[in-house]
Write an enzyme that holds these catalytic residues in place. Structure first.
Site, PDB file in Angstrom:
ATOM      1  N   ASP A   4       0.957  -1.211   0.023  1.00 44.25           N
ATOM      2  CA  ASP A   4      -0.036   0.016  -0.134  1.00 44.25           C
ATOM      3  C   ASP A   4       0.920   1.157   0.054  1.00 44.25           C
ATOM      4  O   ASP A   4       1.993   1.461   0.869  1.00 44.25           O
ATOM      5  CB  ASP A   4      -0.885  -0.028   1.259  1.00 44.25           C
ATOM      6  CG  ASP A   4      -1.804   1.075   1.430  1.00 44.25           C
ATOM      7  OD1 ASP A   4      -2.889   1.021   0.413  1.00 44.25           O
ATOM      8  OD2 ASP A   4      -1.878   1.854   2.303  1.00 44.25           O
TER       9      ASP A   4
ATOM     10  N   GLU B 169      14.274 -15.496   0.963  1.00 51.88           N
ATOM     11  CA  GLU B 169      14.566 -16.321   1.675  1.00 51.88           C
ATOM     12  C   GLU B 169      13.747 -17.703   1.774  1.00 51.88           C
ATOM     13  O   GLU B 169      14.034 -18.876   2.241  1.00 51.88           O
ATOM     14  CB  GLU B 169      14.919 -15.985   3.278  1.00 51.88           C
ATOM     15  CG  GLU B 169      16.127 -14.955   3.485  1.00 51.88           C
ATOM     16  CD  GLU B 169      15.977 -14.355   5.061  1.00 51.88           C
ATOM     17  OE1 GLU B 169      15.375 -14.976   5.670  1.00 51.88           O
ATOM     18  OE2 GLU B 169      16.570 -13.187   5.094  1.00 51.88           O
TER      19      GLU B 169
HETATM   20  C1  BGC Z   1      -5.482   2.154  -0.373  1.00 54.33           C
HETATM   21  C2  BGC Z   1      -6.709   2.920  -0.076  1.00 54.33           C
HETATM   22  C3  BGC Z   1      -6.371   3.590   1.522  1.00 54.33           C
HETATM   23  C4  BGC Z   1      -4.979   4.327   1.326  1.00 54.33           C
HETATM   24  C5  BGC Z   1      -4.521   4.406   2.739  1.00 54.33           C
HETATM   25  C6  BGC Z   1      -4.577   3.293  -0.434  1.00 54.33           C
HETATM   26  O1  BGC Z   1      -3.753   3.344  -1.570  1.00 54.33           O
HETATM   27  O2  BGC Z   1      -5.679   1.557  -1.656  1.00 54.33           O
HETATM   28  O3  BGC Z   1      -7.690   2.120   0.089  1.00 54.33           O
HETATM   29  O4  BGC Z   1      -7.354   4.499   1.777  1.00 54.33           O
HETATM   30  O5  BGC Z   1      -4.114   3.826   0.727  1.00 54.33           O
HETATM   31  O6  BGC Z   1      -4.039   3.378   3.201  1.00 54.33           O
END
Ligand code: BGC
Length: 580
Positions: free
Chosen positions: A228, A294
């Site tokens: 993310d 690993e």
């Molecule tokens: C996720 C979102 C989220 C944000 C903060 C993004 O890129 O896909 O759904 O709200 O990151 O974590």
């Protein structure tokens, strides 16, 4: 180390009978995104859960995808639907228990499906033990040094109270990127919601902790991670003011490789502000790659990084970093032949330059569903949600184009993503009343941004059941629109020509012909049409609102009934047996 490591964790990884032949399965895999709260609900509380996914595994195996990506199911106060994690090593009771995850993983592997999970490293929840410890500790303490606490800005001649945020950064969800917790003198940085404090990735303790979190899940047997906000972990030293656009998800117009000025002119920011795409992030991913390597079994990482141009994105998938990066230029491409030709060529060549596969993605839980965007007057625009006062998509046109787009996407070499419901042609909920909306961006912009709830509505499984069969009862955490009925799984299963059966057929052919591992050969690039060959399949897409001439050949799949021979209808596509 924090969290609650489970000593009974499955140490041995269950065997996966790979559905994708050959090494490096991720190079050509079709990966299906599950948004757990909206996929299937087993316990009837209206929120999807891990047992719900388990029960639907046969559906996913039958669809013919290779892997599942699960959005967060970790412990979380759910301020941002689970992207605010309070414990990275446990399952939130909303979704089940850790044992349910182990059961799901073993069952998925048993059916030949791999599972990658979401890793949220940029920020934690404010309910995470670390943030609680930070607030309970004095300024300057090691507990605070895991986050980005700063004194307020002191304006010349206006005292020393520090009543202004430390810099002018804006949150991606609207409003300032700095807040003060109740009773606090210092501000904490949050690129997202105030309850999602950013970690300080220059702190070795943060790095060690996440490597340990990786191992926790790798030990359980996960096949990889979707990372993310991968371009946001490191901020420029000194956190300087930034007057560029306050966005993570950039403008809407893809541009030609290298044409940065055009991107700016057309509104496509390139996200080089002091909070995005800093050089230091790559060191983090190199370290993670060493951890993944690993482990046996070709574990992988895919970057969520909203950056341009593609050559810049390619830096995340260099041989010692991640394996894939989401191709958001493809997701945002305008509905015309030239735009798709450009983005396809740019993506393949930029990724090939570092030995990585291209990825193809058209929808996810952050963007208006593709079938609805394609029904807008300007498809390719990225509206931040749609409500009853906004432009209502042409549903039939959007679906028609989405079906054609599936023939394009699933014919391309590389790895493709499907967002749950995409295989049904599911539209966005475009008339959801404000009182149901839960996306923090809706709240933080006082409703100016409609937000992402419309693409997160619980899936319709049965047209005539309460809650469209999402769970055992009628409860659904977001309301479903009435027009979901014809899209329900049971209305499409076994129905020739349905969008679900079309996807099953395309995925079967893609596997048979190993299109993901193939090579694209352009045959026609005209204003209205694209045509290419890939491993014995000839693909023709008509982006125009009128028919175009089609070559002869046995029809293997088509987005609309093809008649008469020799002509391809408006906004449609066909796969033919290639003569070569
Ligand atoms: C996720 C979102 C989220 C944000 C903060 C993004 O890129 O896909 O759904 O709200 O990151 O974590």
């Amino acid at each position: 180390m924090i969290g609650s490591p489970d000593v009974s964790a499955a140490a041995a990884r269950p065997a996966v009978a790979p559905r994708t032949a050959g090494a490096e399965w991720w190079r050509s895999a079709v990966i299906y995104q599950i948004y757990p709260r909206s996929f299937a609900d087993a316990d009837g509380d209206g929120v999807g859960d891990l047992p719900g996914i388990l029960a639907r595994l046969p559906y996913l195996a039958r669809l013919g995808v290779d892997a599942l990506w699960l959005s967060p199911f970790y412990r979380s106060p759910q301020v941002d639907a689970g992207y605010d994690v309070s414990n990275y090593r446990d399952v939130d009771p909303l979704f089940g228990r850790l044992a349910d995850f182990d059961t799901l993983l073993a069952a998925a592997h048993g059916q030949g499906l791999r599972i990658i999970i979401d890793l949220v490293p940029n920020h934690t929840s404010d309910e995470h033990a670390w943030f609680r410890a930070a607030l309970a500790s004095p300024e300057g303490s090691p507990e605070r040094a895991r986050y980005l606490f700063r004194d307020g800005h002191v304006e010349a001649g206006r005292g020393t109270a520090g009543e202004q945020p430390p810099n002018n950064w804006q949150s991606v969800f609207g409003g300032p990127a700095w807040s003060r917790a109740p009773g606090e003198r210092q501000w904490h940085l949050h690129l997202f919601d105030a309850r999602q404090p950013d970690l300080d990735w220059t702190n070795p303790e943060v790095r060690a902790e996440f490597e340990d979190v990786l191992r926790f899940w790798l030990d359980r047997g996960v096949d990889g991670f979707r990372v993310d906000v991968a371009h946001g972990l490191i901020k420029a030293a000194g956190l300087p003011d930034y007057d560029g656009p306050a966005v993570m998800i950039e403008g809407d117009v893809p541009h030609k490789e290298g044409d940065v000025s055009a991107a700016r002119r057309e509104g496509g920011a390139i996200n080089r502000g002091p909070m995005w795409d800093q050089e230091g992030v790559h060191e983090v991913y190199r370290a993670w790659r060493r951890v993944l390597d690993e482990y046996p079994g070709e574990r992988m990482m895919v970057a969520e990084a909203w950056i341009r141009p593609q050559s810049r994105l390619a830096r995340y998938v260099r041989p010692d970093e991640m394996q894939q990066a989401f191709n958001f230029d493809y997701l945002l491409a305008h509905w015309n032949a030239a735009a798709f030709r450009d983005v396809i060529d740019n993506s393949i060549s930029a990724m090939a330059a570092v030995g990585a596969p291209a990825s193809w993605v058209t929808s996810n839980h952050d963007t208006v569903r593709y079938a609805s965007r394609l029904g807008l007057v300007a498809p390719g625009r990225r509206p931040k949600g749609i409500d009853a006062d906004g432009e209502q998509p042409d549903e039939a046109l959007g679906l028609r184009r989405a079906r054609a787009a599936a023939l394009l996407t699933l014919a391309l070499p590389g790895s493709a993503y499907l967002y749950q419901g995409e295989e049904l042609g599911l539209p966005e909920h475009t008339t959801m009343p404000a009182e149901f909306r839960q996306d923090p961006s809706f709240r933080r912009t006082a409703g100016q941004e409609i937000g992402r709830d419309g693409c997160r509505v619980p899936l319709p499984w049965q047209a005539d059941a309460p809650g469209f069969g999402f769970g055992p009862g009628p409860a659904t955490w977001l309301p479903q629109p009435r027009n979901f009925a014809p899209y329900a799984v049971d209305r499409q299963e076994g129905v020739p020509g349905s969008t679900l059966e079309l996807h099953r057929a395309l995925l079967r052919l893609r596997r048979q012909h190993r299109l993901g591992a193939g090579e694209l050969h352009w045959l026609r690039c005209e204003p209205d049409t694209l045509m290419f060959d890939n491993r014995g399949i000839r693909v023709l897409i008509n982006f125009a609102p009128h028919p175009v001439a089609s070559p002869a050949g046995a029809v293997l799949a088509s987005s609309v009934p093809i008649e008469p021979a020799g002509s391809l209808p408006a906004d449609s596509a066909v796969w033919l047996a290639s003569p070569s």
